[in-house]
Scaffold this motif. Structure first.
Motif, PDB file in Angstrom:
ATOM      1  N   ILE A  34       0.960  -1.341  -0.006  1.00 49.84           N
ATOM      2  CA  ILE A  34      -0.087   0.016  -0.019  1.00 49.84           C
ATOM      3  C   ILE A  34       1.011   1.317   0.138  1.00 49.84           C
ATOM      4  N   TRP A  35       2.085   1.263   0.690  1.00 51.36           N
ATOM      5  CA  TRP A  35       3.098   2.482   0.815  1.00 51.36           C
ATOM      6  C   TRP A  35       3.244   2.515  -0.531  1.00 51.36           C
ATOM      7  N   LEU A  36       3.738   1.520  -1.415  1.00 51.33           N
ATOM      8  CA  LEU A  36       4.342   1.685  -2.455  1.00 51.33           C
ATOM      9  C   LEU A  36       3.510   2.243  -3.557  1.00 51.33           C
ATOM     10  N   ALA A  37       2.196   1.707  -3.527  1.00 51.80           N
ATOM     11  CA  ALA A  37       1.199   2.051  -4.318  1.00 51.80           C
ATOM     12  C   ALA A  37       1.043   3.861  -4.243  1.00 51.80           C
ATOM     13  N   GLU A  38       1.003   4.063  -3.116  1.00 48.04           N
ATOM     14  CA  GLU A  38       0.598   5.634  -2.698  1.00 48.04           C
ATOM     15  C   GLU A  38       1.826   6.611  -3.104  1.00 48.04           C
ATOM     16  N   LYS A  39       3.034   5.894  -3.107  1.00 51.26           N
ATOM     17  CA  LYS A  39       4.222   6.617  -3.180  1.00 51.26           C
ATOM     18  C   LYS A  39       4.410   6.709  -4.959  1.00 51.26           C
ATOM     19  N   LEU A  40       4.177   5.552  -5.624  1.00 50.06           N
ATOM     20  CA  LEU A  40       4.291   5.607  -6.963  1.00 50.06           C
ATOM     21  C   LEU A  40       3.102   6.486  -7.832  1.00 50.06           C
ATOM     22  N   ALA A  41       1.987   6.499  -7.004  1.00 46.02           N
ATOM     23  CA  ALA A  41       0.711   7.098  -7.676  1.00 46.02           C
ATOM     24  C   ALA A  41       0.201   7.833  -6.568  1.00 46.02           C
ATOM     25  N   PRO A  42       0.676   8.988  -6.342  1.00 42.09           N
ATOM     26  CA  PRO A  42       0.124   9.896  -5.254  1.00 42.09           C
ATOM     27  C   PRO A  42      -1.730  10.199  -5.298  1.00 42.09           C
ATOM     28  N   GLY A  43      -1.739  10.169  -6.840  1.00 43.51           N
ATOM     29  CA  GLY A  43      -3.384  10.446  -6.939  1.00 43.51           C
ATOM     30  C   GLY A  43      -4.066   9.377  -7.053  1.00 43.51           C
ATOM     31  N   ILE A  44      -3.792   8.276  -6.641  1.00 42.67           N
ATOM     32  CA  ILE A  44      -4.433   6.957  -6.701  1.00 42.67           C
ATOM     33  C   ILE A  44      -5.892   7.008  -6.206  1.00 42.67           C
ATOM     34  N   THR A  45      -6.838   6.566  -6.861  1.00 41.40           N
ATOM     35  CA  THR A  45      -8.185   6.670  -6.526  1.00 41.40           C
ATOM     36  C   THR A  45      -8.717   5.716  -5.026  1.00 41.40           C
ATOM     37  N   PRO A  46      -9.495   6.141  -4.514  1.00 38.99           N
ATOM     38  CA  PRO A  46      -9.811   5.281  -3.229  1.00 38.99           C
ATOM     39  C   PRO A  46     -10.111   3.889  -3.813  1.00 38.99           C
ATOM     40  N   VAL A  47     -10.919   3.544  -4.579  1.00 36.02           N
ATOM     41  CA  VAL A  47     -11.266   2.444  -5.345  1.00 36.02           C
ATOM     42  C   VAL A  47     -10.021   1.595  -5.610  1.00 36.02           C
ATOM     43  N   ALA A  48      -8.977   2.233  -6.464  1.00 39.47           N
ATOM     44  CA  ALA A  48      -7.623   1.296  -6.923  1.00 39.47           C
ATOM     45  C   ALA A  48      -6.772   0.940  -5.584  1.00 39.47           C
ATOM     46  N   LEU A  49      -6.695   1.967  -4.579  1.00 35.94           N
ATOM     47  CA  LEU A  49      -5.952   1.682  -3.325  1.00 35.94           C
ATOM     48  C   LEU A  49      -6.662   0.608  -2.537  1.00 35.94           C
ATOM     49  N   ALA A  50      -8.050   0.472  -2.454  1.00 35.47           N
ATOM     50  CA  ALA A  50      -8.737  -0.698  -2.088  1.00 35.47           C
ATOM     51  C   ALA A  50      -8.499  -2.010  -2.679  1.00 35.47           C
ATOM     52  N   LEU A  51      -8.477  -1.851  -3.970  1.00 35.90           N
ATOM     53  CA  LEU A  51      -8.055  -3.098  -4.797  1.00 35.90           C
ATOM     54  C   LEU A  51      -6.483  -3.419  -4.487  1.00 35.90           C
ATOM     55  N   VAL A  52      -5.703  -2.647  -4.319  1.00 38.06           N
ATOM     56  CA  VAL A  52      -4.122  -2.707  -3.758  1.00 38.06           C
ATOM     57  C   VAL A  52      -4.118  -3.567  -2.516  1.00 38.06           C
ATOM     58  N   ALA A  53      -4.989  -3.005  -1.693  1.00 37.03           N
ATOM     59  CA  ALA A  53      -4.930  -3.754  -0.250  1.00 37.03           C
ATOM     60  C   ALA A  53      -5.616  -5.203  -0.378  1.00 37.03           C
ATOM     61  N   LEU A  54      -6.519  -5.363  -1.238  1.00 32.47           N
ATOM     62  CA  LEU A  54      -7.070  -6.627  -1.569  1.00 32.47           C
ATOM     63  C   LEU A  54      -6.144  -7.551  -2.059  1.00 32.47           C
ATOM     64  N   ALA A  55      -5.496  -7.133  -3.220  1.00 34.93           N
ATOM     65  CA  ALA A  55      -4.663  -7.843  -3.877  1.00 34.93           C
ATOM     66  C   ALA A  55      -3.270  -8.205  -3.075  1.00 34.93           C
ATOM     67  N   ALA A  56      -2.718  -7.341  -2.098  1.00 34.23           N
ATOM     68  CA  ALA A  56      -1.607  -7.575  -1.382  1.00 34.23           C
ATOM     69  C   ALA A  56      -2.301  -9.190  -0.344  1.00 34.23           C
ATOM     70  N   PHE A  57      -3.274  -9.256  -0.002  1.00 34.84           N
ATOM     71  CA  PHE A  57      -3.974  -9.895   1.039  1.00 34.84           C
ATOM     72  C   PHE A  57      -4.105 -11.355   0.061  1.00 34.84           C
ATOM     73  N   VAL A  58      -4.929 -11.246  -1.050  1.00 31.45           N
ATOM     74  CA  VAL A  58      -5.025 -12.333  -1.985  1.00 31.45           C
ATOM     75  C   VAL A  58      -3.946 -13.000  -2.372  1.00 31.45           C
ATOM     76  N   GLY A  59      -2.509 -12.100  -2.527  1.00 29.63           N
ATOM     77  CA  GLY A  59      -1.117 -12.795  -2.842  1.00 29.63           C
ATOM     78  C   GLY A  59      -0.732 -13.553  -1.501  1.00 29.63           C
ATOM     79  N   HIS A  60      -1.073 -13.196  -0.357  1.00 25.90           N
ATOM     80  CA  HIS A  60      -0.621 -14.178   0.659  1.00 25.90           C
ATOM     81  C   HIS A  60      -1.542 -15.516   0.890  1.00 25.90           C
ATOM     82  N   LEU A  61      -2.814 -15.553   0.179  1.00 25.19           N
ATOM     83  CA  LEU A  61      -3.809 -16.409   0.450  1.00 25.19           C
ATOM     84  C   LEU A  61      -3.304 -17.317  -0.671  1.00 25.19           C
ATOM     85  N   TYR A  62      -3.048 -17.154  -1.691  1.00 29.11           N
ATOM     86  CA  TYR A  62      -2.825 -17.721  -3.184  1.00 29.11           C
ATOM     87  C   TYR A  62      -1.641 -17.098  -4.096  1.00 29.11           C
ATOM     88  N   PRO A  63      -0.599 -17.554  -3.260  1.00 28.49           N
ATOM     89  CA  PRO A  63       0.705 -17.156  -3.709  1.00 28.49           C
ATOM     90  C   PRO A  63       1.092 -17.662  -5.022  1.00 28.49           C
TER      91      PRO A  63
END
Ligand code: NKO
Length: 206
Positions: free
Chosen positions: A69-98
């Motif tokens: 999440i930190w990296l996404a905000e750093k690389l895309a300071p204007g990231i939309t709330p929906v995209a950031l929520a998907l980033v959070a979900l994707a990191a979590f899903v990555g741990h579940l289904y790596p």
């Protein structure tokens, strides 16, 4: 849009790094997928008796959730709330289904904690405190995780207050994370009901 998709994919890859397996290998321990609950997570690594390895697993798996999440905000300071929520979900899903473990990963507790740290530090503190209270009283890591996962979205909604509409996408992501976390603990839930779940630090008080 393509950039957001790339950030979401990147978050999934970061979430896919299995610290339980990596730390165990580096420290010369057995693969956590071969003993105990067979889960590549901090709790199962602790069943080797190596507290340092368990702590490093917890730290690594949490750090990757925060980092995505930190990296996404750093690389895309204007990231939309929906995209950031998907980033959070994707990191979590990555741990579940790596992708690095043939899509057979962990239960997501530590990674969800890292996500909470990135979203709202107070939310992470309240949720971790909830986990700790249940863990201390009942000595079941899984039960503590389930109770904490139930309350995290509740705390989020109460903590968002009047700004709830701006925070809605992340609230939905947290609710999905909570549901997935319960789903991944279904074997633990069965054991808790049957009274056969192993306790933290041994299981003397079965
Ligand atoms: O081996 O099946 P097992 O008994 O190992 O393991 C069950 C366990 C798996 O999870 C872990 C990670 C342990 C982390 C402990 C500290 C967690 C602090 C609280 C975070 C809760 C976050 C939930 C947020 C959901 C939105 O359960």
């Amino acid at each position: 849009l393509a950039f957001s998709a790339a950030l979401i994919l990147l978050a999934y890859l970061i979430g896919s790094v299995p610290f339980a397996v990596v730390v165990s290998k580096l420290m010369g321990l057995q693969d956590p997928r071969s003993y105990g609950s067979k889960n590549p997570g901090a709790t199962n690594v602790l069943r080797t008796g190596n507290k340092t390895a368990a702590a490093l697993t917890l730290l690594g798996d949490a750090a990757k959730g925060w980092f995505a999440i930190w990296l996404a905000e750093k690389l895309a300071p204007g990231i939309t709330p929906v995209a950031l929520a998907l980033v959070a979900l994707a990191a979590f899903v990555g741990h579940l289904y790596p992708v690095f473990l043939g899509f057979k990963g962990g239960k997501g507790v530590a990674t969800a904690l890292g996500v909470l740290v990135a979203i709202q530090p107070w939310l992470a503190v309240a949720t971790a405190a909830t986990w700790l209270i249940i863990a201390v009283f009942f000595r079941y890591s899984s039960l503590a995780s389930l109770v904490a996962a139930f309350f995290a979205p509740v705390y989020y909604v109460f903590g968002s207050g009047l700004a709830w509409y701006a925070q809605a996408p992340m609230g939905v992501a947290l609710a999905l994370i909570s549901v997935l976390l319960f789903y991944r603990h279904r074997a633990n839930i069965t054991r808790l009901i049957q009274g056969t779940e192993s306790r933290i630090g041994g299981g003397k008080k079965k």
